[in-house]
Design a protein around this motif. Structure first.
Motif, short mmCIF file in Angstrom:
data_model
loop_
_atom_site.label_atom_id
_atom_site.label_comp_id
_atom_site.label_asym_id
_atom_site.label_seq_id
_atom_site.Cartn_x
_atom_site.Cartn_y
_atom_site.Cartn_z
N LEU A 1 0.94 -1.09 0.01
CA LEU A 1 -0.19 0.12 -0.15
C LEU A 1 0.99 1.30 0.06
O LEU A 1 0.44 2.04 -0.51
N GLN A 2 1.80 1.18 0.57
CA GLN A 2 3.03 2.33 0.66
C GLN A 2 3.60 2.55 -0.65
O GLN A 2 3.56 3.72 -1.08
N ALA A 3 3.80 1.54 -1.26
CA ALA A 3 4.39 1.62 -2.51
C ALA A 3 3.39 2.37 -3.57
O ALA A 3 3.80 3.09 -4.32
N ASP A 4 2.21 1.76 -3.38
CA ASP A 4 1.18 2.13 -4.31
C ASP A 4 0.84 3.57 -4.08
O ASP A 4 0.38 4.37 -5.04
N ILE B 1 4.86 5.97 -4.08
CA ILE B 1 6.09 6.07 -5.05
C ILE B 1 5.51 5.90 -6.35
O ILE B 1 4.19 5.27 -6.62
N ALA B 2 6.07 6.46 -7.46
CA ALA B 2 5.52 6.47 -8.81
C ALA B 2 6.44 5.51 -9.79
O ALA B 2 7.64 5.43 -9.51
N GLY B 3 5.96 5.08 -10.97
CA GLY B 3 6.58 4.35 -12.05
C GLY B 3 7.46 3.36 -11.43
O GLY B 3 6.68 2.29 -10.81
N ILE B 4 8.39 3.05 -12.06
CA ILE B 4 9.27 1.71 -11.86
C ILE B 4 9.84 1.59 -10.28
O ILE B 4 9.74 0.34 -9.93
N GLN C 1 9.23 -1.58 -5.50
CA GLN C 1 8.87 -1.83 -4.28
C GLN C 1 7.68 -3.01 -3.98
O GLN C 1 7.74 -3.73 -3.10
N GLN C 2 6.99 -2.80 -4.84
CA GLN C 2 5.98 -3.91 -4.86
C GLN C 2 6.39 -5.22 -4.84
O GLN C 2 6.02 -6.39 -4.05
N GLU C 3 7.36 -5.72 -5.93
CA GLU C 3 7.79 -6.98 -6.25
C GLU C 3 8.72 -7.14 -5.07
O GLU C 3 8.65 -8.26 -4.81
#
Length: 281
Positions: free
Chosen positions: A134-137, A140-143, A148-150
């Motif tokens: 959720l924090q990454a979403d 953070i943007a883009g790649i 971060q999600q992966e």
């Protein structure tokens, strides 16, 4: 009329991962979509209905869903879930073979529930890992967000694999699981509590605080869930099922069943979905 929420929506088209955090299960819920899914019980209690039998859910329990696999949930007490949906054909930039990784995870865990996240520190770790998605979403943007999600997904998979190898119960969870697995038997509460070094008074306080029921009442509910399973999966006479589940007579089963599910055992055999447990059951 029983309302069942039937959800068949996975991650958005092209997306690799979708996350639902602390999703409250108010009634009953059917789930079927084309993504793999890691589901964690964030809080509360409930029942998971798969292809074979009902399973009892407690805080911290985890299970996996294959693409297209269907399951149903019934909330028992304040059931809340965290769900990570993973599309094998999604756009992964850094994980090279997500399908093989997920297959190995399924082979390790199978169709069982992992109880290893039950203790407080482990369930908190699992929730923190899910929150990384959720924090990454959101932040953070883009790649960088995709990376971060992966990374968060890999951490969660590794954590679950470790938990499945070394499962750990808290004493109250272990006792509730035992009661569910042996619900058709007569139980000696003092002996059961002593077997996990827990006083009967402490266990009663636990069930009252978290389930608002006595252990004896929980035992009856578990027996009714088992009766429901046999009513749906066998042609056995209702009277025989009543005896197998520890009820003295078919009428005793029928009375308890109607009070819990608002239908009779005979009507249950024509019902397609798990019934809701009445709060006054």
């Amino acid at each position: 009329m029983l309302h069942i929420q039937d959800e068949e929506i996975g991650p958005p088209a092209g997306a690799a991962v979708a996350v639902g955090h602390n999703v409250q299960v108010a009634e009953a819920w059917c789930q079927s979509h084309g993504a793999d899914e890691i589901v964690t019980v964030a809080s509360g209690f409930g029942f998971l209905y798969g292809a074979e039998q009902a399973l009892f859910l407690q805080p911290g329990d985890v299970w996996l869903k294959r693409p297209g696999q269907r399951y149903r949930l019934v909330a028992f007490k304040n059931l809340s879930l965290s769900r990570v949906q993973i599309a094998r054909d999604g756009r992964f930039l850094f994980i090279r073979d997500i399908a093989s990784l997920l297959e190995r995870l399924h082979q390790t865990i199978g169709n069982t529930i992992i109880p290893g996240l039950a203790p407080g520190s482990n369930i908190q770790t699992a929730q923190l890992l899910i929150e990384e998605f959720l924090q990454a979403d959101n932040e953070i943007a883009g790649i960088a967000r995709q990376a971060q999600q992966e990374i968060a997904l890999l951490k969660l998979i590794i954590f679950i694999q470790q938990a499945s190898v070394q499962p750990q119960y808290c004493r109250e969870h272990r006792l509730l699981d035992f009661i569910f697995q042996h619900c058709t038997e007569k139980l000696n509460w003092d002996v059961l509590c002593a077997s996990v070094n827990l006083s009967r008074r402490t266990f009663c306080r636990y069930t009252d605080r978290h389930l608002a029921m006595t252990p004896e009442k929980i035992h009856i509910i578990f027996k009714l869930i088992k009766a429901q399973e046999w009513l749906r999966t066998s042609d056995e006479a209702i009277g025989d099922i009543a005896i197998r589940c520890g009820f003295s007579t078919p009428s005793q089963l029928s009375s308890a069943y109607r009070k819990a599910f608002s239908i009779t055992p005979s009507q249950e055999r024509e019902n397609l979905f798990p019934c809701l447990l009445s709060p006054s059951a």
